[in-house]
Scaffold this motif. Sequence first.
Motif, PDB file in Angstrom:
ATOM      1  N   ASP A  79       9.777   8.469  -2.249  1.00 45.36           N
ATOM      2  CA  ASP A  79      10.199   9.857  -2.506  1.00 45.36           C
ATOM      3  C   ASP A  79      10.644  10.533  -1.212  1.00 45.36           C
ATOM      4  O   ASP A  79      11.658  11.237  -1.182  1.00 45.36           O
ATOM      5  N   ILE A  80       9.899  10.329  -0.151  1.00 48.61           N
ATOM      6  CA  ILE A  80      10.243  10.927   1.149  1.00 48.61           C
ATOM      7  C   ILE A  80      11.569  10.369   1.650  1.00 48.61           C
ATOM      8  O   ILE A  80      12.437  11.117   2.126  1.00 48.61           O
ATOM      9  N   ALA A  81      11.758   9.065   1.527  1.00 50.30           N
ATOM     10  CA  ALA A  81      13.004   8.436   1.976  1.00 50.30           C
ATOM     11  C   ALA A  81      14.184   8.975   1.167  1.00 50.30           C
ATOM     12  O   ALA A  81      15.256   9.246   1.730  1.00 50.30           O
ATOM     13  N   ARG A  82      14.003   9.130  -0.142  1.00 46.30           N
ATOM     14  CA  ARG A  82      15.064   9.687  -0.993  1.00 46.30           C
ATOM     15  C   ARG A  82      15.389  11.116  -0.575  1.00 46.30           C
ATOM     16  O   ARG A  82      16.550  11.511  -0.462  1.00 46.30           O
ATOM     17  N   TRP A  83      14.341  11.909  -0.323  1.00 49.40           N
ATOM     18  CA  TRP A  83      14.547  13.294   0.076  1.00 49.40           C
ATOM     19  C   TRP A  83      15.298  13.353   1.401  1.00 49.40           C
ATOM     20  O   TRP A  83      16.228  14.137   1.554  1.00 49.40           O
TER      21      TRP A  83
ATOM     22  N   LYS B  73      -2.157   1.680  -3.051  1.00 49.03           N
ATOM     23  CA  LYS B  73      -0.977   1.114  -2.391  1.00 49.03           C
ATOM     24  C   LYS B  73       0.298   1.472  -3.151  1.00 49.03           C
ATOM     25  O   LYS B  73       1.326   1.780  -2.541  1.00 49.03           O
ATOM     26  N   VAL B  74       0.222   1.446  -4.477  1.00 48.22           N
ATOM     27  CA  VAL B  74       1.382   1.805  -5.293  1.00 48.22           C
ATOM     28  C   VAL B  74       1.716   3.283  -5.099  1.00 48.22           C
ATOM     29  O   VAL B  74       2.885   3.648  -4.928  1.00 48.22           O
ATOM     30  N   ARG B  75       0.679   4.158  -5.114  1.00 46.90           N
ATOM     31  CA  ARG B  75       0.917   5.594  -4.900  1.00 46.90           C
ATOM     32  C   ARG B  75       1.553   5.839  -3.537  1.00 46.90           C
ATOM     33  O   ARG B  75       2.479   6.630  -3.400  1.00 46.90           O
ATOM     34  N   LYS B  76       1.055   5.151  -2.501  1.00 48.44           N
ATOM     35  CA  LYS B  76       1.601   5.305  -1.156  1.00 48.44           C
ATOM     36  C   LYS B  76       3.064   4.855  -1.110  1.00 48.44           C
ATOM     37  O   LYS B  76       3.913   5.546  -0.538  1.00 48.44           O
ATOM     38  N   ALA B  77       3.352   3.719  -1.721  1.00 50.33           N
ATOM     39  CA  ALA B  77       4.726   3.213  -1.729  1.00 50.33           C
ATOM     40  C   ALA B  77       5.650   4.178  -2.456  1.00 50.33           C
ATOM     41  O   ALA B  77       6.779   4.437  -2.004  1.00 50.33           O
TER      42      ALA B  77
END
Length: 159
Positions: free
Chosen positions: A128-132, A119-123
């Motif tokens: 990261d995707i949102a930042r990108w 869950k932590v890795r997914k979050a």
Amino acid sequence: MKNRRKSEEMGPFYELNKLKRKAVIMLFEDSLTDEEIAKKLRRVPSTLYEWKKDPKFKAAQEQYKRLVVKKDFESKALRELVNLLNAKSEMVRLQTAITILKMSGMMSDNSTPELDKAKVRKANAEADIARWRADELTGKNKADDSTVLVDDIGDAEDE
């Protein structure tokens, strides 16, 4: 301490009259038959039978069971669990740690260390995707060989 005692004296068990509380206690002790309990309470067995069908009486039985187990066994069980943290078996130590974390409310029944890590890795990946995407919109990611990702799954449903 007064507030704790007051909160322990609330709930369905304490809402019953003395006679029904006595019945709950005798049923929990499980040393007498229903007929013997009814006789001790000076009631006919059908009265006890009717009480046992009542949702409030059932809830009182559950509450009393939790109170007795908590009072008589919770601290002993916790001490035993703490001792098991030093067991030779890695699996015993892991299960013990998970049990203690669940008891403390730090871990739910449908949670495992592996699941929590996933869950932590997914979050983190979603962050990261949102930042990108934010950088892409503001032009911080612009390069001649950049690729734009388009999420058009939602658009297909609108058509």
